[in-house]
Write a protein that holds these residues in place. Sequence first.
Motif, PDB file in Angstrom:
ATOM      1  N   PRO A 273      12.377   1.064  10.814  1.00 61.38           N
ATOM      2  CA  PRO A 273      11.427   0.214  10.104  1.00 61.38           C
ATOM      3  C   PRO A 273      10.118   0.927   9.750  1.00 61.38           C
ATOM      4  CG  PRO A 273      12.407  -0.993  11.931  1.00 61.38           C
ATOM      5  CD  PRO A 273      12.866   0.431  12.064  1.00 61.38           C
ATOM      6  N   ASN A 274       9.598   0.596   8.578  1.00 61.85           N
ATOM      7  CA  ASN A 274       8.250   0.978   8.159  1.00 61.85           C
ATOM      8  C   ASN A 274       8.056   2.462   7.861  1.00 61.85           C
ATOM      9  OD1 ASN A 274       6.048  -0.541   7.430  1.00 61.85           O
ATOM     10  ND2 ASN A 274       4.928  -0.192   9.316  1.00 61.85           N
ATOM     11  N   VAL A 275       9.112   3.146   7.439  1.00 61.61           N
ATOM     12  CA  VAL A 275       8.946   4.552   7.044  1.00 61.61           C
ATOM     13  C   VAL A 275       8.768   4.698   5.529  1.00 61.61           C
ATOM     14  CG1 VAL A 275      10.177   5.507   9.027  1.00 61.61           C
ATOM     15  CG2 VAL A 275      11.458   4.941   6.931  1.00 61.61           C
ATOM     16  N   GLY A 276       8.852   3.581   4.801  1.00 63.23           N
ATOM     17  CA  GLY A 276       8.618   3.625   3.363  1.00 63.23           C
ATOM     18  C   GLY A 276       9.869   3.631   2.516  1.00 63.23           C
ATOM     19  N   LYS A 277      10.969   3.067   3.022  1.00 64.24           N
ATOM     20  CA  LYS A 277      12.235   3.077   2.277  1.00 64.24           C
ATOM     21  C   LYS A 277      12.118   2.292   0.974  1.00 64.24           C
ATOM     22  CE  LYS A 277      14.426   1.218   5.662  1.00 64.24           C
ATOM     23  NZ  LYS A 277      13.215   1.114   6.528  1.00 64.24           N
ATOM     24  N   SER A 278      11.557   1.083   1.053  1.00 61.18           N
ATOM     25  CA  SER A 278      11.465   0.250  -0.146  1.00 61.18           C
ATOM     26  C   SER A 278      10.495   0.846  -1.164  1.00 61.18           C
ATOM     27  CB  SER A 278      11.025  -1.167   0.234  1.00 61.18           C
ATOM     28  OG  SER A 278      11.998  -1.776   1.066  1.00 61.18           O
ATOM     29  N   THR A 279       9.391   1.380  -0.690  1.00 61.69           N
ATOM     30  CA  THR A 279       8.447   2.044  -1.595  1.00 61.69           C
ATOM     31  C   THR A 279       9.130   3.198  -2.307  1.00 61.69           C
ATOM     32  OG1 THR A 279       6.593   1.467  -0.139  1.00 61.69           O
ATOM     33  CG2 THR A 279       6.216   3.227  -1.737  1.00 61.69           C
ATOM     34  N   LEU A 280       9.942   3.953  -1.575  1.00 62.84           N
ATOM     35  CA  LEU A 280      10.671   5.076  -2.172  1.00 62.84           C
ATOM     36  C   LEU A 280      11.682   4.585  -3.197  1.00 62.84           C
ATOM     37  CD1 LEU A 280      11.292   8.131  -2.214  1.00 62.84           C
ATOM     38  CD2 LEU A 280      12.993   7.703  -0.422  1.00 62.84           C
ATOM     39  N   ALA A 281      12.459   3.560  -2.853  1.00 61.37           N
ATOM     40  CA  ALA A 281      13.467   3.039  -3.776  1.00 61.37           C
ATOM     41  C   ALA A 281      12.815   2.548  -5.073  1.00 61.37           C
ATOM     42  CB  ALA A 281      14.266   1.911  -3.118  1.00 61.37           C
ATOM     43  N   ASN A 282      11.695   1.834  -4.950  1.00 62.63           N
ATOM     44  CA  ASN A 282      10.985   1.356  -6.137  1.00 62.63           C
ATOM     45  C   ASN A 282      10.447   2.506  -6.972  1.00 62.63           C
ATOM     46  OD1 ASN A 282      11.368  -1.353  -5.488  1.00 62.63           O
ATOM     47  ND2 ASN A 282       9.425  -1.542  -4.422  1.00 62.63           N
ATOM     48  N   ALA A 283       9.872   3.503  -6.286  1.00 59.73           N
ATOM     49  CA  ALA A 283       9.271   4.632  -6.996  1.00 59.73           C
ATOM     50  C   ALA A 283      10.323   5.440  -7.744  1.00 59.73           C
ATOM     51  CB  ALA A 283       8.509   5.522  -6.017  1.00 59.73           C
ATOM     52  N   LEU A 284      11.506   5.577  -7.169  1.00 64.75           N
ATOM     53  CA  LEU A 284      12.556   6.379  -7.802  1.00 64.75           C
ATOM     54  C   LEU A 284      13.071   5.742  -9.088  1.00 64.75           C
ATOM     55  CD1 LEU A 284      14.535   7.604  -4.665  1.00 64.75           C
ATOM     56  CD2 LEU A 284      13.198   9.025  -6.233  1.00 64.75           C
ATOM     57  N   ILE A 285      13.144   4.411  -9.126  1.00 65.26           N
ATOM     58  CA  ILE A 285      13.639   3.771 -10.351  1.00 65.26           C
ATOM     59  C   ILE A 285      12.503   3.348 -11.281  1.00 65.26           C
ATOM     60  CG2 ILE A 285      15.702   2.934  -9.163  1.00 65.26           C
ATOM     61  CD1 ILE A 285      14.449   0.084  -9.604  1.00 65.26           C
ATOM     62  N   GLY A 286      11.269   3.380 -10.765  1.00 65.34           N
ATOM     63  CA  GLY A 286      10.143   3.032 -11.617  1.00 65.34           C
ATOM     64  C   GLY A 286       9.984   1.554 -11.864  1.00 65.34           C
ATOM     65  N   ALA A 287      10.463   0.723 -10.934  1.00 61.72           N
ATOM     66  CA  ALA A 287      10.318  -0.734 -11.070  1.00 61.72           C
ATOM     67  C   ALA A 287      10.264  -1.352  -9.685  1.00 61.72           C
ATOM     68  CB  ALA A 287      11.482  -1.330 -11.857  1.00 61.72           C
ATOM     69  N   LYS A 288       9.625  -2.524  -9.588  1.00 60.55           N
ATOM     70  CA  LYS A 288       9.478  -3.170  -8.294  1.00 60.55           C
ATOM     71  C   LYS A 288      10.652  -4.120  -8.058  1.00 60.55           C
ATOM     72  CE  LYS A 288       6.109  -5.412  -5.371  1.00 60.55           C
ATOM     73  NZ  LYS A 288       4.708  -5.846  -5.251  1.00 60.55           N
ATOM     74  N   ILE A 289      11.622  -3.643  -7.301  1.00 64.92           N
ATOM     75  CA  ILE A 289      12.797  -4.448  -6.967  1.00 64.92           C
ATOM     76  C   ILE A 289      12.775  -4.809  -5.488  1.00 64.92           C
ATOM     77  CG2 ILE A 289      15.315  -4.500  -6.900  1.00 64.92           C
ATOM     78  CD1 ILE A 289      14.099  -4.545  -9.722  1.00 64.92           C
ATOM     79  N   SER A 290      12.555  -3.807  -4.630  1.00 66.30           N
ATOM     80  CA  SER A 290      12.464  -4.050  -3.192  1.00 66.30           C
ATOM     81  C   SER A 290      11.012  -4.335  -2.822  1.00 66.30           C
ATOM     82  CB  SER A 290      12.957  -2.817  -2.416  1.00 66.30           C
ATOM     83  OG  SER A 290      14.303  -2.545  -2.729  1.00 66.30           O
ATOM     84  N   ILE A 291      10.802  -5.330  -1.958  1.00 67.52           N
ATOM     85  CA  ILE A 291       9.435  -5.701  -1.623  1.00 67.52           C
ATOM     86  C   ILE A 291       8.874  -4.748  -0.582  1.00 67.52           C
ATOM     87  CG2 ILE A 291       9.894  -8.094  -2.206  1.00 67.52           C
ATOM     88  CD1 ILE A 291       9.851  -8.770   0.762  1.00 67.52           C
ATOM     89  N   VAL A 292       7.549  -4.672  -0.549  1.00 73.19           N
ATOM     90  CA  VAL A 292       6.853  -3.692   0.279  1.00 73.19           C
ATOM     91  C   VAL A 292       5.770  -4.397   1.082  1.00 73.19           C
ATOM     92  CG1 VAL A 292       5.444  -1.594   0.249  1.00 73.19           C
ATOM     93  CG2 VAL A 292       7.254  -1.902  -1.451  1.00 73.19           C
ATOM     94  N   SER A 293       5.659  -4.040   2.364  1.00 77.97           N
ATOM     95  CA  SER A 293       4.620  -4.619   3.209  1.00 77.97           C
ATOM     96  C   SER A 293       4.349  -3.679   4.370  1.00 77.97           C
ATOM     97  CB  SER A 293       5.079  -5.989   3.745  1.00 77.97           C
ATOM     98  OG  SER A 293       4.241  -6.437   4.790  1.00 77.97           O
ATOM     99  N   ARG A 294       3.137  -3.788   4.928  1.00 74.19           N
ATOM    100  CA  ARG A 294       2.823  -3.014   6.146  1.00 74.19           C
ATOM    101  C   ARG A 294       3.653  -3.514   7.318  1.00 74.19           C
ATOM    102  NH1 ARG A 294      -1.363  -4.136   8.363  1.00 74.19           N
ATOM    103  NH2 ARG A 294      -2.049  -5.918   7.142  1.00 74.19           N
ATOM    104  N   LYS A 295       4.101  -4.742   7.253  1.00 74.65           N
ATOM    105  CA  LYS A 295       4.858  -5.350   8.344  1.00 74.65           C
ATOM    106  C   LYS A 295       6.264  -4.765   8.385  1.00 74.65           C
ATOM    107  CE  LYS A 295       5.758  -9.992  10.229  1.00 74.65           C
ATOM    108  NZ  LYS A 295       4.780 -10.022  11.299  1.00 74.65           N
TER     109      LYS A 295
END
Length: 297
Positions: free
Chosen positions: A18-40
């Motif tokens: 948890p919380n290593v930045g998987k969703s941020t990475l997935a979104n950044a790679l495709i260039g769109a916000k699909i997976s949600i991101v939170s500090r939690k």
Amino acid sequence: MSFDSDFRCGFVTVVGRPNVGKSTLANALIGAKISIVSRKAQTTRHRINSVLTREKEQFVFVDTPGFQTRHGGLMNRMMNRVVTQSLTDVDVVLHVVEAGKWNTGDEQLIPLFPKDAAVLLVVNKVDLFKNKADLLPYIAQVATKYDYAAVLPVSAQRGVQLETLLDEIARHLPLNEPMFEEDTITDRSMRFIASELLREKIFRLVGDELPYGCAVMIEQWDENPTGARIAACVLVEREGHRPILLGANGMHMKRIATEARQDIQNLLEKPVFLDVYVKVRKGWTEREATLRELGHE
């Protein structure tokens, strides 16, 4: 879309604690916000496929929940099952770790890696290190943990080395025709993505006060070419969670709904009316029928 005989296409699973930045990475790679991101930690609860198509490749990224080792409730067990299932029949595994950190959660994923897939170690959040040379001993150490096909330091947040990562992934994709149309960015419905965007705003605003027993159900979705009218129910486990969500004079919920509506409008590219209300359903995180209704596998 047309494709050449040298076109490559395959599944790329993004895993990590948890919380290593998987969703941020997935979104950044495709260039769109699909997976949600939170500090939690454990914000992502579902397997979410997002798609990126380039001239010679199509990447189908599978974002997964963080592999949970600390809590054993039904919802966490189901999320861990999503992780293990997502590691079958994939072509590339991105093992995402946080730069400078390695713990039991990172270690316990290694036995789950499929032997016939290329596993890339993705060291995320390198932007937190001013002197990148300070990372070299850490990278040298974690690279020995598994027979990784490559080790790539990146910053998903800053967009550092993401094209290099994509090029490396592409090398390991099989020759295959595309699975999705060129303009597809996810296999999830807009209804599902909208519920996730609302849940993200909840965690961002009241995540420190609100336990994990919170989910979003879209109960009405009326859409036409000029706009959309959406009614969403926020499900909580206890009556005491309701005032946390609402805030003084309902200000928390107003802000949550406003920010979610803006994101949904960006996604749909049309005006959105969003009505959000709160419902208490005790013990829903331990009811399999409710969890499946909410999209848990």
